[in-house]
Design a protein around this motif. Structure first.
Motif, PDB file in Angstrom:
ATOM      1  N   GLY A  77       0.792  -1.219   0.000  1.00 57.34           N
ATOM      2  CA  GLY A  77       0.000   0.000   0.000  1.00 57.34           C
ATOM      3  C   GLY A  77       0.828   1.274   0.000  1.00 57.34           C
ATOM      4  O   GLY A  77       0.274   2.374  -0.112  1.00 57.34           O
ATOM      5  N   TYR A  78       2.151   1.132   0.113  1.00 55.78           N
ATOM      6  CA  TYR A  78       3.042   2.294   0.117  1.00 55.78           C
ATOM      7  C   TYR A  78       4.092   2.134  -0.974  1.00 55.78           C
ATOM      8  O   TYR A  78       4.443   1.017  -1.352  1.00 55.78           O
ATOM      9  CB  TYR A  78       3.740   2.442   1.474  1.00 55.78           C
ATOM     10  N   GLU A  79       4.577   3.266  -1.462  1.00 55.56           N
ATOM     11  CA  GLU A  79       5.632   3.250  -2.469  1.00 55.56           C
ATOM     12  C   GLU A  79       7.005   3.321  -1.800  1.00 55.56           C
ATOM     13  O   GLU A  79       7.123   3.673  -0.624  1.00 55.56           O
ATOM     14  CB  GLU A  79       5.447   4.430  -3.425  1.00 55.56           C
ATOM     15  N   ALA A  80       8.020   3.029  -2.594  1.00 62.88           N
ATOM     16  CA  ALA A  80       9.390   3.149  -2.089  1.00 62.88           C
ATOM     17  C   ALA A  80       9.650   4.565  -1.578  1.00 62.88           C
ATOM     18  O   ALA A  80      10.342   4.758  -0.572  1.00 62.88           O
ATOM     19  CB  ALA A  80      10.389   2.798  -3.194  1.00 62.88           C
ATOM     20  N   ASP A  81       9.080   5.568  -2.261  1.00 62.97           N
ATOM     21  CA  ASP A  81       9.233   6.964  -1.834  1.00 62.97           C
ATOM     22  C   ASP A  81       8.808   7.143  -0.379  1.00 62.97           C
ATOM     23  O   ASP A  81       9.458   7.857   0.396  1.00 62.97           O
ATOM     24  CB  ASP A  81       8.378   7.892  -2.698  1.00 62.97           C
ATOM     25  N   ASP A  82       7.679   6.526  -0.016  1.00 66.24           N
ATOM     26  CA  ASP A  82       7.142   6.676   1.340  1.00 66.24           C
ATOM     27  C   ASP A  82       8.035   5.979   2.365  1.00 66.24           C
ATOM     28  O   ASP A  82       8.238   6.484   3.470  1.00 66.24           O
ATOM     29  CB  ASP A  82       5.724   6.118   1.412  1.00 66.24           C
ATOM     30  N   CYS A  83       8.560   4.818   1.984  1.00 68.20           N
ATOM     31  CA  CYS A  83       9.493   4.116   2.873  1.00 68.20           C
ATOM     32  C   CYS A  83      10.751   4.957   3.070  1.00 68.20           C
ATOM     33  O   CYS A  83      11.252   5.095   4.199  1.00 68.20           O
ATOM     34  CB  CYS A  83       9.845   2.749   2.303  1.00 68.20           C
ATOM     35  N   ILE A  84      11.250   5.543   1.989  1.00 65.96           N
ATOM     36  CA  ILE A  84      12.445   6.381   2.073  1.00 65.96           C
ATOM     37  C   ILE A  84      12.164   7.631   2.904  1.00 65.96           C
ATOM     38  O   ILE A  84      12.975   8.031   3.754  1.00 65.96           O
ATOM     39  CB  ILE A  84      12.945   6.743   0.664  1.00 65.96           C
ATOM     40  N   GLY A  85      11.002   8.255   2.681  1.00 76.21           N
ATOM     41  CA  GLY A  85      10.650   9.438   3.453  1.00 76.21           C
ATOM     42  C   GLY A  85      10.578   9.137   4.939  1.00 76.21           C
ATOM     43  O   GLY A  85      11.096   9.897   5.777  1.00 76.21           O
ATOM     44  N   THR A  86       9.951   8.017   5.284  1.00 76.87           N
ATOM     45  CA  THR A  86       9.819   7.620   6.687  1.00 76.87           C
ATOM     46  C   THR A  86      11.177   7.329   7.315  1.00 76.87           C
ATOM     47  O   THR A  86      11.496   7.802   8.407  1.00 76.87           O
ATOM     48  CB  THR A  86       8.904   6.389   6.797  1.00 76.87           C
ATOM     49  N   LEU A  87      11.989   6.555   6.604  1.00 81.32           N
ATOM     50  CA  LEU A  87      13.308   6.201   7.141  1.00 81.32           C
ATOM     51  C   LEU A  87      14.233   7.419   7.213  1.00 81.32           C
ATOM     52  O   LEU A  87      15.091   7.502   8.097  1.00 81.32           O
ATOM     53  CB  LEU A  87      13.944   5.102   6.296  1.00 81.32           C
ATOM     54  N   SER A  88      14.065   8.358   6.285  1.00 77.52           N
ATOM     55  CA  SER A  88      14.910   9.559   6.324  1.00 77.52           C
ATOM     56  C   SER A  88      14.649  10.348   7.594  1.00 77.52           C
ATOM     57  O   SER A  88      15.579  10.911   8.195  1.00 77.52           O
ATOM     58  CB  SER A  88      14.679  10.435   5.083  1.00 77.52           C
ATOM     59  N   ARG A  89      13.401  10.381   8.034  1.00 76.75           N
ATOM     60  CA  ARG A  89      13.064  11.094   9.277  1.00 76.75           C
ATOM     61  C   ARG A  89      13.585  10.322  10.489  1.00 76.75           C
ATOM     62  O   ARG A  89      14.110  10.917  11.431  1.00 76.75           O
ATOM     63  CB  ARG A  89      11.554  11.300   9.374  1.00 76.75           C
ATOM     64  N   GLN A  90      13.450   9.009  10.458  1.00 82.43           N
ATOM     65  CA  GLN A  90      13.909   8.194  11.590  1.00 82.43           C
ATOM     66  C   GLN A  90      15.433   8.246  11.732  1.00 82.43           C
ATOM     67  O   GLN A  90      15.968   8.501  12.813  1.00 82.43           O
ATOM     68  CB  GLN A  90      13.473   6.736  11.412  1.00 82.43           C
ATOM     69  N   LEU A  91      16.128   8.007  10.623  1.00 84.01           N
ATOM     70  CA  LEU A  91      17.578   7.852  10.690  1.00 84.01           C
ATOM     71  C   LEU A  91      18.326   9.182  10.761  1.00 84.01           C
ATOM     72  O   LEU A  91      19.464   9.229  11.218  1.00 84.01           O
ATOM     73  CB  LEU A  91      18.061   7.023   9.506  1.00 84.01           C
ATOM     74  N   SER A  92      17.676  10.284  10.325  1.00 84.80           N
ATOM     75  CA  SER A  92      18.343  11.586  10.414  1.00 84.80           C
ATOM     76  C   SER A  92      18.531  12.028  11.862  1.00 84.80           C
ATOM     77  O   SER A  92      19.304  12.947  12.141  1.00 84.80           O
ATOM     78  CB  SER A  92      17.556  12.653   9.641  1.00 84.80           C
TER      79      SER A  92
END
Length: 294
Positions: A112-127
């Protein structure tokens, strides 16, 4: 000790780029057993080059899962213009994930999510822990740029990258990362098949956002706009808001990755064995040179 930085890889962007870069003249690289590998071969070359260029200490690879997402629920036409994947590419979707696992890199996706959304979420977590580099060919990702997140756009040619931080984005595009979302709401996206406001192009949209900051600012000042621009926006207000929703990368997808889970520590012997099985003989030398200096 080098500063820690994680590279979030847009897997499909690299895989499709690898496929078309290695299928010219109709030739498709295959193993002796007949397994197509041209896209995976290209993917690995791009990944290793990015690793040599940007020297990440951590890596994650994110993927799309099928065509149905929360965006298709909002707009039936979303990405409906995409052609079917080439037949020779289909078996490489699973193969490339096996190769990524062989590099000891986590594959992350969610239905239900695109790679973009996974990247956006992880960018916030890992930053919160380290600098984040997003590797992609998709300019939509520019909306993720912030103090701790840079977006690397792959351009034509080997080792050719445009690296965007907030300063570079403002200098080249005249917009902030947040305004980039409003830009896509106004002009739409032909590759993702959503229209934006008919008759409003990038030049006009950028001018409006520079002057009025946001879509809300534009709507609050409709009476100040040229008559033709005002009429176009008034006729498409609902679509304008919908297109901005479609353009917005979700940063709260149900995915997570801790720094310890994505530490880049390749198993040399495992990689060599994998390359021999895939008959990537020329890449054995590439990875040997890379590992020697990493």
């Amino acid at each position: 000790m080098a500063e820690e930085r994680v590279m979030l890889v847009d897997g499909m962007a690299l895989l499709f780029r690898g496929y078309f870069a290695n299928s010219y003249g109709g030739y498709i690289r295959k193993t002796k057993a007949g397994l197509p590998t041209n896209a995976v071969f290209g993917f690995v070359k791009y990944l290793l080059d990015a690793c040599k260029t940007f020297n990440p200490t951590h890596i994650v690879c994110c993927w799309d899962l099928g065509s149905k997402t929360f965006r298709t629920d909002k707009f039936d036409g979303y990405k409906a213009n995409r052609p079917a994947a080439p037949t020779d590419l289909i078996p490489q979707f699973d193969l490339v994930k096996e190769v990524v696992t062989g590099f000891n890199i986590p594959n992350i996706s969610f239905p239900g999510y695109e790679a973009d959304d996974c990247i956006g979420t992880l960018s916030r977590q890992l930053s919160e822990h380290m600098e984040v580099l997003v590797l992609t060919g998709d300019h939509d990702m520019l909306q993720l740029v912030d103090e701790r997140v840079k977006v690397i756009i792959m351009k034509k040619g080997a080792s050719n990258y445009a690296v965007y931080d907030a300063e570079k984005l403002l200098e080249e595009k005249q917009l902030t990362a947040k305004q980039f979302i409003d830009l896509k709401g106004l002009i739409g996206d032909t590759s993702d098949n959503y229209p934006g406001v008919k008759g409003i192009g990038e030049k006009t949209a950028t001018k409006l956002l520079v002057e009025y900051v946001s879509i809300e600012g534009i709507l609050d000042n409709l009476e100040q706009l040229p008559k033709g621009v005002k009429a176009k926006i008034e006729a498409e207000i609902d679509m304008l808001h919908l297109c901005r929703e479609l353009a917005t990368i979700s940063c709260d997808a149900p995915v997570s990755c801790l720094p310890d889970d994505c530490f880049w520590q390749p198993d040399h012997a495992k990689i060599f064995t994998m390359f021999e099985e895939l008959e990537f003989n020329s890449l054995v030398k590439d990875v040997s040179r890379f590992i020697a200096v990493s």
